[in-house]
Design a protein around this motif. Structure first.
Motif, PDB file in Angstrom:
ATOM      1  N   SER A   1     -15.001  -5.095  -6.972  1.00 39.87           N
ATOM      2  CA  SER A   1     -15.662  -3.794  -6.883  1.00 39.87           C
ATOM      3  C   SER A   1     -17.091  -3.878  -7.413  1.00 39.87           C
ATOM      4  CB  SER A   1     -14.857  -2.756  -7.670  1.00 39.87           C
ATOM      5  OG  SER A   1     -15.508  -1.499  -7.647  1.00 39.87           O
TER       6      SER A   1
ATOM      7  N   ARG B   1     -14.468  -7.494   3.047  1.00 44.85           N
ATOM      8  CA  ARG B   1     -13.213  -7.288   2.313  1.00 44.85           C
ATOM      9  C   ARG B   1     -12.089  -8.052   3.012  1.00 44.85           C
ATOM     10  NH1 ARG B   1     -12.506  -1.071   0.011  1.00 44.85           N
ATOM     11  NH2 ARG B   1     -14.198  -1.213  -1.548  1.00 44.85           N
TER      12      ARG B   1
ATOM     13  N   LEU C   1      -6.004   1.877   5.541  1.00 42.12           N
ATOM     14  CA  LEU C   1      -6.990   1.665   4.499  1.00 42.12           C
ATOM     15  C   LEU C   1      -8.368   1.513   5.131  1.00 42.12           C
ATOM     16  CD1 LEU C   1      -5.041  -1.066   2.497  1.00 42.12           C
ATOM     17  CD2 LEU C   1      -5.112   1.405   2.017  1.00 42.12           C
TER      18      LEU C   1
ATOM     19  N   PRO D   1      -1.595   3.602  -2.243  1.00 39.37           N
ATOM     20  CA  PRO D   1      -2.875   3.969  -1.636  1.00 39.37           C
ATOM     21  C   PRO D   1      -2.953   5.474  -1.380  1.00 39.37           C
ATOM     22  CG  PRO D   1      -1.931   2.055  -0.539  1.00 39.37           C
ATOM     23  CD  PRO D   1      -0.860   2.605  -1.445  1.00 39.37           C
TER      24      PRO D   1
ATOM     25  N   GLU E   1     -12.915   1.547   3.964  1.00 38.43           N
ATOM     26  CA  GLU E   1     -13.822   1.160   2.894  1.00 38.43           C
ATOM     27  C   GLU E   1     -14.060   2.278   1.885  1.00 38.43           C
ATOM     28  OE1 GLU E   1     -14.721  -1.124   6.665  1.00 38.43           O
ATOM     29  OE2 GLU E   1     -14.440   0.993   6.129  1.00 38.43           O
ATOM     30  N   GLU E   2     -13.636   3.488   2.202  1.00 34.85           N
ATOM     31  CA  GLU E   2     -13.865   4.626   1.306  1.00 34.85           C
ATOM     32  C   GLU E   2     -12.590   5.050   0.572  1.00 34.85           C
ATOM     33  OE1 GLU E   2     -16.948   5.330   1.019  1.00 34.85           O
ATOM     34  OE2 GLU E   2     -17.513   4.075   2.729  1.00 34.85           O
ATOM     35  N   VAL E   3     -11.505   4.323   0.712  1.00 33.64           N
ATOM     36  CA  VAL E   3     -10.251   4.724   0.084  1.00 33.64           C
ATOM     37  C   VAL E   3     -10.438   4.779  -1.432  1.00 33.64           C
ATOM     38  CG1 VAL E   3      -9.320   2.359  -0.088  1.00 33.64           C
ATOM     39  CG2 VAL E   3      -7.758   4.326   0.064  1.00 33.64           C
ATOM     40  N   GLU E   4      -9.815   5.756  -2.055  1.00 34.47           N
ATOM     41  CA  GLU E   4      -9.970   5.976  -3.489  1.00 34.47           C
ATOM     42  C   GLU E   4      -9.508   4.763  -4.283  1.00 34.47           C
ATOM     43  OE1 GLU E   4      -8.274   9.014  -6.960  1.00 34.47           O
ATOM     44  OE2 GLU E   4      -7.950   9.450  -4.820  1.00 34.47           O
ATOM     45  N   ALA E   5     -10.316   4.372  -5.274  1.00 30.38           N
ATOM     46  CA  ALA E   5     -10.008   3.201  -6.094  1.00 30.38           C
ATOM     47  C   ALA E   5      -9.158   3.580  -7.296  1.00 30.38           C
ATOM     48  CB  ALA E   5     -11.296   2.529  -6.565  1.00 30.38           C
ATOM     49  N   ASP E   6      -8.266   2.656  -7.670  1.00 30.18           N
ATOM     50  CA  ASP E   6      -7.472   2.758  -8.895  1.00 30.18           C
ATOM     51  C   ASP E   6      -7.289   1.324  -9.383  1.00 30.18           C
ATOM     52  OD1 ASP E   6      -5.670   3.115 -10.935  1.00 30.18           O
ATOM     53  OD2 ASP E   6      -4.427   4.547  -9.859  1.00 30.18           O
TER      54      ASP E   6
ATOM     55  N   PHE F   1     -10.280  -2.073  -4.070  1.00 32.25           N
ATOM     56  CA  PHE F   1      -9.921  -0.693  -4.422  1.00 32.25           C
ATOM     57  C   PHE F   1      -8.782  -0.649  -5.437  1.00 32.25           C
ATOM     58  CE2 PHE F   1      -6.559  -1.175  -1.368  1.00 32.25           C
ATOM     59  CZ  PHE F   1      -5.677  -0.103  -1.495  1.00 32.25           C
TER      60      PHE F   1
ATOM     61  N   SER G   1      -9.682  -7.434  -9.293  1.00 32.60           N
ATOM     62  CA  SER G   1     -10.069  -6.303  -8.446  1.00 32.60           C
ATOM     63  C   SER G   1     -11.351  -5.661  -8.955  1.00 32.60           C
ATOM     64  CB  SER G   1      -8.939  -5.268  -8.408  1.00 32.60           C
ATOM     65  OG  SER G   1      -7.765  -5.831  -7.868  1.00 32.60           O
TER      66      SER G   1
END
Length: 300
Positions: A160, A181, A143, A138, A145-150, A127, A156
């Motif tokens: 993804s 993960r 955390l 974050p 599996e759906e946490v917003e990615a940046d 993520f 990384s």
């Protein structure tokens, strides 16, 4: 995207497993664990710097269709671990191209060989926030599996994309794929060293929630994923039930992540990774904690 068939522990007709990255730290432990559990193991590695317990160790490149096809001979399931495991170990182009090409090739060759089960190593970094060069945090804890990615680094990004490749393999070839993960995964002695450094500066692991997993639990999760009957493509977060350093979780959050929303209350050294999906899909719970006699181990 997929159907949950419930947690099952049993080999599901799997006799031989191909392990790519067989000479890596997780790879060696996985080969040993699979052999101990009664599986035949084909190992594939660019080279072997350590002795391998695989009964069929092969030298080859996970990016090579020819090498992977040869390694898949007689194989019933695949554990794909081969990767450049950190962005500092190559140029961004090398890290991304190596990791993505290897994962796609292994999945493609497995699909053509009608392999029904593949487990791949993803990362807590999928993520993007833990290794991000920008001042980001974050979206929330724990955390999941759906946490917003940046994402702002090649490693990384590669992880993804690997998870997307797993979904594609399920849709294209009908391969059941589980992407694990992994957080920091080390043996107990190495975990103590990381814990000592993190104690000195807890900020360095704040964006990954001070997460870790004992190598023995990493192998247990791998075997559970290989033995699962779950259909489809799944991404599963893993971590120990507690955090790496010997402090209360809520105190660390107040000091190092005071603005990050907390979605559930934490007590003691509670983990900041939600592992519900691994528990429900695989029946997997971690057994090992660094905090069993941690104080004496760190100081001796």
């Amino acid at each position: 995207m997929s159907t949950w068939c419930g947690p099952v522990w049993g080999n599901q007709g799997v006799k031989r497993v191909l392990v790519t990255g067989a000479d890596g730290s997780i790879g060696r432990a996985a080969v040993d664990g699979l052999q101990a559990a009664g599986y035949d193991v084909t190992g594939l590695s660019l080279r072997y710097d350590h002795s391998s317990t695989a009964d069929r160790p092969l030298v080859g490149d996970a990016r090579s269709a020819e090498d992977v096809t040869a390694a898949l001979d007689g194989v019933d399931a695949v554990l794909h671990l081969a990767a450049i495991p950190h962005p500092s170990l190559g140029t961004p182009e090398e890290v991304f191209e190596n990791n993505v090409a290897a994962t796609f090739n292994v999945l493609a060759q497995a699909g053509q060989q009608r392999i029904e089960r593949v487990v791949i190593a993803s990362s807590i970094n999928a993520f993007g926030v833990p290794m991000n060069v920008n001042d980001v945090e974050p979206a929330y804890y724990p955390l999941d599996e759906e946490v917003e990615a940046d994402i702002a680094d090649a490693y990384s990004l590669s992880k993804s994309v690997d998870e997307q490749s797993a979904r594609m393999a399920w849709r294209r070839w009908g391969i059941n794929v589980i992407a694990l993960r992994f957080p920091l995964v080390k043996n107990r002695e190495e975990l103590f060293k990381f814990a000592a450094r993190a104690e000195n500066d807890p900020s360095v692991m704040a964006r990954e929630g001070w997460a870790y997993l004992d190598l023995r639990d990493g192998v247990r999760a791998i075997i559970a994923a290989l033995e699962s009957t779950a259909a489809g493509a799944h991404v599963l977060g893993l971590a120990a039930d507690d955090i790496l350093i010997d402090r209360k979780t809520d105190e660390l959050l107040r000091e190092y992540a005071p603005t990050v929303p907390l979605r559930r209350a934490v007590q003691g050294r509670d983990s900041l990774v939600d592992t519900t999906r691994a528990r429900e899909l695989l029946g997997f719970r971690p057994r090992y904690s660094i905090h069993d006699q941690a104080v004496s181990a760190i100081t001796t």
